[in-house]
Structure formats: C-alpha cells, structure tokens
Motif scaffolding. Structure first.
Motif, mmCIF file in Angstrom:
data_model
loop_
_atom_site.group_PDB
_atom_site.id
_atom_site.type_symbol
_atom_site.label_atom_id
_atom_site.label_comp_id
_atom_site.label_asym_id
_atom_site.label_seq_id
_atom_site.Cartn_x
_atom_site.Cartn_y
_atom_site.Cartn_z
ATOM 1 N N VAL A 88 -6.433 21.212 34.745
ATOM 2 C CA VAL A 88 -5.221 21.213 33.929
ATOM 3 C C VAL A 88 -5.392 20.199 32.811
ATOM 4 O O VAL A 88 -6.263 19.313 32.863
ATOM 5 C CB VAL A 88 -3.958 20.883 34.754
ATOM 6 N N VAL A 89 -4.532 20.323 31.837
ATOM 7 C CA VAL A 89 -4.517 19.367 30.734
ATOM 8 C C VAL A 89 -3.640 18.193 31.124
ATOM 9 O O VAL A 89 -2.630 18.356 31.819
ATOM 10 C CB VAL A 89 -4.008 20.032 29.439
ATOM 11 N N GLU A 90 -4.036 17.038 30.670
ATOM 12 C CA GLU A 90 -3.279 15.810 30.961
ATOM 13 C C GLU A 90 -1.794 16.011 30.678
ATOM 14 O O GLU A 90 -1.415 16.696 29.726
ATOM 15 C CB GLU A 90 -3.832 14.680 30.103
ATOM 16 N N LYS A 91 -0.991 15.405 31.526
ATOM 17 C CA LYS A 91 0.474 15.421 31.469
ATOM 18 C C LYS A 91 1.086 16.672 32.087
ATOM 19 O O LYS A 91 2.315 16.717 32.230
ATOM 20 C CB LYS A 91 1.004 15.230 30.040
ATOM 21 N N GLU A 92 0.270 17.635 32.451
ATOM 22 C CA GLU A 92 0.806 18.780 33.166
ATOM 23 C C GLU A 92 1.069 18.389 34.616
ATOM 24 O O GLU A 92 0.452 17.484 35.165
ATOM 25 C CB GLU A 92 -0.171 19.957 33.140
ATOM 26 N N ASP A 93 1.989 19.121 35.249
ATOM 27 C CA ASP A 93 2.219 18.953 36.674
ATOM 28 C C ASP A 93 1.257 19.885 37.417
ATOM 29 O O ASP A 93 0.929 20.975 36.942
ATOM 30 C CB ASP A 93 3.652 19.313 37.045
ATOM 31 N N THR A 114 2.851 14.806 39.297
ATOM 32 C CA THR A 114 3.661 15.004 38.097
ATOM 33 C C THR A 114 3.044 14.229 36.934
ATOM 34 O O THR A 114 2.541 13.115 37.128
ATOM 35 C CB THR A 114 5.094 14.504 38.348
ATOM 36 N N ALA A 115 3.061 14.839 35.763
ATOM 37 C CA ALA A 115 2.508 14.176 34.567
ATOM 38 C C ALA A 115 1.110 13.654 34.845
ATOM 39 O O ALA A 115 0.845 12.447 34.774
ATOM 40 C CB ALA A 115 3.446 13.059 34.115
ATOM 41 N N SER A 116 0.219 14.569 35.148
ATOM 42 C CA SER A 116 -1.135 14.201 35.568
ATOM 43 C C SER A 116 -1.847 13.346 34.529
ATOM 44 O O SER A 116 -1.564 13.419 33.317
ATOM 45 C CB SER A 116 -1.943 15.463 35.852
ATOM 46 N N GLN A 117 -2.767 12.530 35.032
ATOM 47 C CA GLN A 117 -3.566 11.656 34.166
ATOM 48 C C GLN A 117 -5.043 11.873 34.484
ATOM 49 O O GLN A 117 -5.396 12.319 35.581
ATOM 50 C CB GLN A 117 -3.187 10.192 34.419
ATOM 51 N N VAL A 118 -5.879 11.514 33.537
ATOM 52 C CA VAL A 118 -7.328 11.697 33.711
ATOM 53 C C VAL A 118 -7.818 10.989 34.980
ATOM 54 O O VAL A 118 -8.692 11.487 35.698
ATOM 55 C CB VAL A 118 -8.094 11.203 32.477
#
Lengths: 117, 110
Positions: free
Chosen positions: A13-18, A80-84
C-alpha cells in the motif's frame, strides 16, 4: 489440531493508507491465546499483542487496532495511516492456555507488508 | 527493559560439524522455548523448558538436544549439521502467557 491461516501472502500500500491483515485460526481448545508478532527486515520477532480467548473486546494502541471475533475464529489487525516503518512480515499466532506458561506457539505463514512512500 | 540474549548472533559451520547456541532469558522468566525459522518460512517450535525440565517437544531432529541450566539459561546443541539446518534460530522466554523472542542466531551450514 491447531492451525493459523494468513491468506494474504503480500500486501503493498501507499503510505498513509489504512491496511488490514487477516487471520483465521482453528483450535479445539476452549481456552487459548492469540498473538501478533512483527518481523522487520532486521529479523527479530517483536511482540505486538496477546488476546485471551475469553476476552473479545477489541483493542486499539495508537495506529494499531485488533478485531477479535470468536464466532468467525478471526483475529484481524489494522494499521491506520500506515508508515514506511511499518514494512515488515506480520505473524498471527496461537497457543493453548495451560496451567503453566509452557505452551508452544503455532504461527501462521505470515503476511509481508510493504509500505511505499 | 532487559531482553532475551542469544549468542552467537551469526554462525558459519561446515557439514557434519557441531554447533551450540546459547540463550539467556529475561530475568525471572522461568520458561524457555526454541524455534527454527527457515528462509521465507514461519518459526517452527523445537523444544521448551519450564523450571529446568523439558516441558514440550516439537519437530526437533534427534541430532539436536537442549537443556536449561540452574541459572535458567539454555543451550541448543546441534550435531552432524546438514545444509538444511541453515536457518534463523530463536529463543524465547516467558513468565506467564506471552513469549518474548531474542534477536535470533543465524546459522549457515556450508
């Protein structure tokens, strides 16, 4: 016999996606524990959460949350709000609850999560 | 907080050699577990000790043996090493229900 199934082999996923990681388990035990562990590229196994089979209350810890549903034998994990820095392999796991603490852990096959900047 | 200590962190051996992996549990933890994780696989339980007595045994080859000492540290002894023994070996310790894992020993058998 005990079994843990993580159907998602890899998620990107892209960063900040849940993102939600699925976990389904099988056991004949009436009392058991469920776990999530994180294994970053460096290789260590990091404990995230333990859930008792008699406690179906969901839990939130910062950006992490866990949904335990005994009726469907599932223990899903949402970031939530995924990070690298969340990029890792995540293992769902199960152990029998014994009178002592010496219960082996049965791991799922893991989900490799990649967070793209 | 103190964590589980494993030594060595990396080990290279030849086929048919022996290896000894050491594990120092978190202070006051009474149970030690050993797991083997092959490349791209999930950790597999090998053996556990509770209060210095073997409490459970998994898919541990007969070539492997382990024990827990009076100070609660544990050693995994591996003999007649095979190429397939190359893996990451984890030790974990617990006092109650949660197992805390060490950083692992990466064993490479050539």
């Amino acid at each position: 016999a005990q079994k843990v199934t993580q159907a998602q082999t890899e998620i990107s996923v892209v960063e900040k996606e849940d993102v939600t990681l699925d976990c389904v388990y099988e056991t004949r035990d009436t009392t058991y524990y469920l776990f999530w562990y994180k294994q970053p590229p460096s290789g260590e196994l990091v404990f995230l959460i333990r859930r008792n089979s008699f406690d179906e209350q969901n839990e939130i810890s910062g950006r992490y949350s866990w949904n335990f549903q005994k009726s469907t034998s599932s223990f899903n994990f949402t970031i939530t709000a995924s990070q690298v820095v969340d990029s890792a392999v995540y293992f769902c796991a199960l152990s029998e609850a014994k009178y002592s603490s010496a219960s082996k852990i049965i791991f799922g096959s893991g989900t490799r999560l990649s967070i793209r900047p | 907080a103190a964590g589980v200590i494993q030594s060595p962190r990396h080990l290279i051996k030849e086929k048919r050699e022996t290896a000894t992996l050491k594990c120092y549990p978190i202070p006051r933890h009474d149970t030690v577990y050993w797991y083997q994780q092959g490349p791209g696989q999930d950790p597999q339980f090998l053996i556990s000790f509770y209060e210095k007595m073997q409490s459970d045994k998994g898919s541990i080859p007969d070539r492997f043996s382990a024990q827990q000492f009076s100070d609660y540290h544990s050693e995994l002894n591996m003999s007649s090493l095979e190429l397939g023994d190359s893996a990451l070996y984890f030790c974990a310790s617990s006092l109650e229900e949660t197992q805390y894992f060490g950083p692992g020993t990466r064993l490479l058998v050539l």
